[in-house]
Design an enzyme around this catalytic site. Structure first.
Site, PDB file in Angstrom:
ATOM      1  N   ASN A 169      38.925  44.925  33.713  1.00  0.00           N
ATOM      2  CA  ASN A 169      37.830  44.047  33.264  1.00  0.00           C
ATOM      3  C   ASN A 169      38.355  42.872  32.447  1.00  0.00           C
ATOM      4  O   ASN A 169      37.900  42.621  31.325  1.00  0.00           O
ATOM      5  CB  ASN A 169      36.818  44.842  32.428  1.00  0.00           C
ATOM      6  CG  ASN A 169      36.007  45.802  33.271  1.00  0.00           C
ATOM      7  OD1 ASN A 169      35.614  45.484  34.381  1.00  0.00           O
ATOM      8  ND2 ASN A 169      35.769  46.983  32.748  1.00  0.00           N
ATOM      9  N   ARG A 174      43.844  36.114  29.501  1.00  0.00           N
ATOM     10  CA  ARG A 174      43.869  37.144  28.459  1.00  0.00           C
ATOM     11  C   ARG A 174      44.881  38.233  28.796  1.00  0.00           C
ATOM     12  O   ARG A 174      45.563  38.754  27.914  1.00  0.00           O
ATOM     13  CB  ARG A 174      42.481  37.750  28.302  1.00  0.00           C
ATOM     14  CG  ARG A 174      42.336  38.580  27.027  1.00  0.00           C
ATOM     15  CD  ARG A 174      40.903  39.027  26.830  1.00  0.00           C
ATOM     16  NE  ARG A 174      40.779  39.873  25.644  1.00  0.00           N
ATOM     17  CZ  ARG A 174      39.854  40.799  25.499  1.00  0.00           C
ATOM     18  NH1 ARG A 174      38.972  41.001  26.469  1.00  0.00           N
ATOM     19  NH2 ARG A 174      39.787  41.518  24.399  1.00  0.00           N
ATOM     20  N   ARG A 222      41.297  48.780  25.710  1.00  0.00           N
ATOM     21  CA  ARG A 222      42.528  49.057  26.469  1.00  0.00           C
ATOM     22  C   ARG A 222      43.628  49.607  25.568  1.00  0.00           C
ATOM     23  O   ARG A 222      44.583  50.216  26.056  1.00  0.00           O
ATOM     24  CB  ARG A 222      43.004  47.792  27.169  1.00  0.00           C
ATOM     25  CG  ARG A 222      41.966  47.191  28.118  1.00  0.00           C
ATOM     26  CD  ARG A 222      42.321  45.773  28.526  1.00  0.00           C
ATOM     27  NE  ARG A 222      41.173  45.085  29.092  1.00  0.00           N
ATOM     28  CZ  ARG A 222      40.244  44.459  28.363  1.00  0.00           C
ATOM     29  NH1 ARG A 222      40.347  44.447  27.046  1.00  0.00           N
ATOM     30  NH2 ARG A 222      39.221  43.869  28.942  1.00  0.00           N
ATOM     31  N   LYS A 268      42.055  52.107  42.017  1.00  0.00           N
ATOM     32  CA  LYS A 268      42.419  50.754  42.445  1.00  0.00           C
ATOM     33  C   LYS A 268      43.615  50.210  41.664  1.00  0.00           C
ATOM     34  O   LYS A 268      44.516  49.596  42.225  1.00  0.00           O
ATOM     35  CB  LYS A 268      41.212  49.832  42.333  1.00  0.00           C
ATOM     36  CG  LYS A 268      40.044  50.312  43.194  1.00  0.00           C
ATOM     37  CD  LYS A 268      38.813  49.477  42.981  1.00  0.00           C
ATOM     38  CE  LYS A 268      37.643  50.079  43.733  1.00  0.00           C
ATOM     39  NZ  LYS A 268      37.238  51.401  43.175  1.00  0.00           N
ATOM     40  N   PRO A 285      45.086  47.912  47.395  1.00  0.00           N
ATOM     41  CA  PRO A 285      44.173  47.759  46.255  1.00  0.00           C
ATOM     42  C   PRO A 285      42.894  47.066  46.723  1.00  0.00           C
ATOM     43  O   PRO A 285      42.926  45.921  47.178  1.00  0.00           O
ATOM     44  CB  PRO A 285      44.956  46.868  45.289  1.00  0.00           C
ATOM     45  CG  PRO A 285      46.380  46.881  45.786  1.00  0.00           C
ATOM     46  CD  PRO A 285      46.277  47.073  47.262  1.00  0.00           C
ATOM     47  N   ASP A 287      39.483  45.399  45.910  1.00  0.00           N
ATOM     48  CA  ASP A 287      38.578  44.801  44.938  1.00  0.00           C
ATOM     49  C   ASP A 287      37.543  43.980  45.697  1.00  0.00           C
ATOM     50  O   ASP A 287      37.421  44.091  46.921  1.00  0.00           O
ATOM     51  CB  ASP A 287      39.352  43.955  43.925  1.00  0.00           C
ATOM     52  CG  ASP A 287      40.096  42.801  44.587  1.00  0.00           C
ATOM     53  OD1 ASP A 287      39.831  42.518  45.777  1.00  0.00           O
ATOM     54  OD2 ASP A 287      40.948  42.185  43.928  1.00  0.00           O
ATOM     55  N   HIS A 289      37.388  40.871  46.461  1.00  0.00           N
ATOM     56  CA  HIS A 289      37.957  39.936  47.434  1.00  0.00           C
ATOM     57  C   HIS A 289      38.425  40.667  48.690  1.00  0.00           C
ATOM     58  O   HIS A 289      38.172  40.231  49.816  1.00  0.00           O
ATOM     59  CB  HIS A 289      39.120  39.160  46.816  1.00  0.00           C
ATOM     60  CG  HIS A 289      38.695  38.198  45.762  1.00  0.00           C
ATOM     61  ND1 HIS A 289      38.309  36.915  46.033  1.00  0.00           N
ATOM     62  CD2 HIS A 289      38.568  38.348  44.423  1.00  0.00           C
ATOM     63  CE1 HIS A 289      37.966  36.300  44.914  1.00  0.00           C
ATOM     64  NE2 HIS A 289      38.127  37.150  43.921  1.00  0.00           N
ATOM     65  N   GLN A 331      47.954  42.819  53.578  1.00  0.00           N
ATOM     66  CA  GLN A 331      46.800  42.624  52.700  1.00  0.00           C
ATOM     67  C   GLN A 331      47.105  41.605  51.612  1.00  0.00           C
ATOM     68  O   GLN A 331      46.242  40.809  51.231  1.00  0.00           O
ATOM     69  CB  GLN A 331      46.392  43.967  52.085  1.00  0.00           C
ATOM     70  CG  GLN A 331      45.239  43.899  51.112  1.00  0.00           C
ATOM     71  CD  GLN A 331      45.721  43.826  49.671  1.00  0.00           C
ATOM     72  OE1 GLN A 331      46.863  44.121  49.372  1.00  0.00           O
ATOM     73  NE2 GLN A 331      44.838  43.408  48.781  1.00  0.00           N
ATOM     74  N   PHE A 335      44.921  38.354  50.995  1.00  0.00           N
ATOM     75  CA  PHE A 335      44.328  38.181  49.668  1.00  0.00           C
ATOM     76  C   PHE A 335      44.674  36.807  49.090  1.00  0.00           C
ATOM     77  O   PHE A 335      43.807  36.090  48.592  1.00  0.00           O
ATOM     78  CB  PHE A 335      44.827  39.288  48.733  1.00  0.00           C
ATOM     79  CG  PHE A 335      44.294  39.173  47.330  1.00  0.00           C
ATOM     80  CD1 PHE A 335      43.110  39.789  46.975  1.00  0.00           C
ATOM     81  CD2 PHE A 335      44.968  38.433  46.380  1.00  0.00           C
ATOM     82  CE1 PHE A 335      42.607  39.674  45.685  1.00  0.00           C
ATOM     83  CE2 PHE A 335      44.482  38.308  45.092  1.00  0.00           C
ATOM     84  CZ  PHE A 335      43.296  38.936  44.732  1.00  0.00           C
TER      85      PHE A 335
END
Length: 374
Positions: A169, A174, A222, A268, A285, A287, A289, A331, A335
């Site tokens: 998230n 960041r 986290r 993921k 992975p 997500d 997209h 992939q 991506f």
């Protein structure tokens, strides 16, 4: 360290015997067993060295700033700098597109080159893989003409794991700040292009960092995942680093399950770690997209459906069915092609299909590499 002796002065010529003062002598060492101090400067570091990789095998802009790692910085035009273990290196494209490298700091130049080649996964021929992918997918064949050299890295598992624990998230800016903070706990190796570079800290060093320290540094929730994961790894009988390396020998699902036993790691993020550091080349992975790509080109019957863990597995299976044991590499290119920065470089006919609305993901642990990780 012994210093080199200065060269002996040439024999005196008849004219030189008329000199009223003797030639200057080398400075004497303070210790009788050491050679005299030389006024010579140490040899300069080696120049840029060809890596024998063409742009077809490695494109730096399509490999480093696309979310596999957050520790390499752009330090010049088509130049990226980072650390691999105790080695500080830069990579750049030459005018013909080939890649060269420069070692800024290392305990061993031969070890640095071996570490770099391993990190870049050079034992795998990208050209050969893409030839196979292109035979199975005409769209991939067209994309490959414009996006050559998008390579999957082989990172240190501890380093990769900690980076993706920071990604939950989160956005790239960041994440990078968090990773920079963690990195700063390691040994400083040097500065290049205004950036400081550190060897990634050991698990032992990370175990000395408290959850509160990480929270004060802006890690939020986290922080508990990082400290919790470090504690679990430190409790492994042969050590956490060795335990992670052992996952390279397991089947993909076994590796995913093992990673998901760590605090803060979901399926993921586990797939990201497996693909980018554990030799699990068919890890996918999934997500938002990747889901959009899958429903547009592989599983159109699922368009509009809600993305669930079960459908994530179905998407992964579809990629493997089409691209085989290196589906994760295919992939990765698809991506990257879907990132806004790359879409602008591609002909408009690639995007003649109206994009579907982003699906909502129930599991928050996904690696969305386009600005935000959701």
């Amino acid at each position: 360290m012994k210093r080199p002796r200065p060269p002996s002065p040439p024999p005196l010529s008849p004219a030189s015997t008329k000199q009223t003062s003797p030639p200057p002598r080398p400075l004497k060492s303070l210790h009788p067993n050491t050679p005299p101090i030389s006024s010579k400067k140490p040899k300069s570091h080696p120049k840029w060295v060809p890596l024998n990789l063409s742009q077809t095998e490695l494109s730096l802009p399509l490999t480093f700033p696309t979310g596999q790692t957050f520790r390499w910085k752009q330090t010049g035009p088509l130049q990226y700098t980072g650390t691999i273990g105790p080695h500080l290196l830069s990579l750049k494209h030459l005018q013909n597109g080939d890649v060269s490298y420069f070692i800024h700091f290392t305990p061993s130049e031969s070890a640095a080159k071996l570490a770099l080649l391993d990190f870049l996964n050079v034992s795998i021929s990208l050209a050969n893989l893409w030839e196979v992918f292109s035979e199975n997918d005409s769209r991939f064949a067209e994309l490959a003409k414009y996006l050559k050299g998008a390579r999957v890295l082989r990172q240190d598992p501890v380093e990769c794991l900690v980076q993706f624990l920071c990604s939950s998230n989160n956005n790239i800016g960041r994440i990078t700040k968090m990773v920079d903070f963690i990195s700063s706990l390691g040994t400083h190796l040097g500065s290049v292009g205004g950036f400081d570079f550190h060897e990634f800290p050991s698990l032992e060093r990370l175990s000395a960092v408290s959850e509160e320290e990480l929270r004060q540094a802006g890690f939020g929730y986290r922080a508990k995942y990082i400290t919790g994961t470090v504690d679990v790894l430190q409790s492994k009988p042969d050590g956490g680093a060795q335990w992670l390396l052992s996952l390279r020998k397991l089947d993909l699902q076994e590796a995913i399950d093992a990673l998901c036993s760590l605090p803060g790691v979901g399926p993921k993020v586990a797939a990201c770690i497996a693909l980018f550091s554990l030799d699990q080349h068919h890890a996918i992975p999934v997500d938002t997209h990747v889901w959009q790509i899958a429903t547009k080109y592989l599983l159109p019957e699922l368009a509009g459906a809600r993305l669930t863990p079960k459908l994530c597995s179905r998407v992964a299976e579809a990629f493997v069915s089409k691209y085989g044991e290196y589906a994760g590499w295919a992939q990765t290119l698809l991506f990257i092609a879907d990132l806004p920065s790359q879409k602008a470089l591609l002909p408009s006919h690639f995007w003649d299909i109206k994009e579907k609305k982003s699906a909502k993901i129930e599991d928050s642990n996904s690696c969305n590499i386009d600005g935000n990780y959701s």
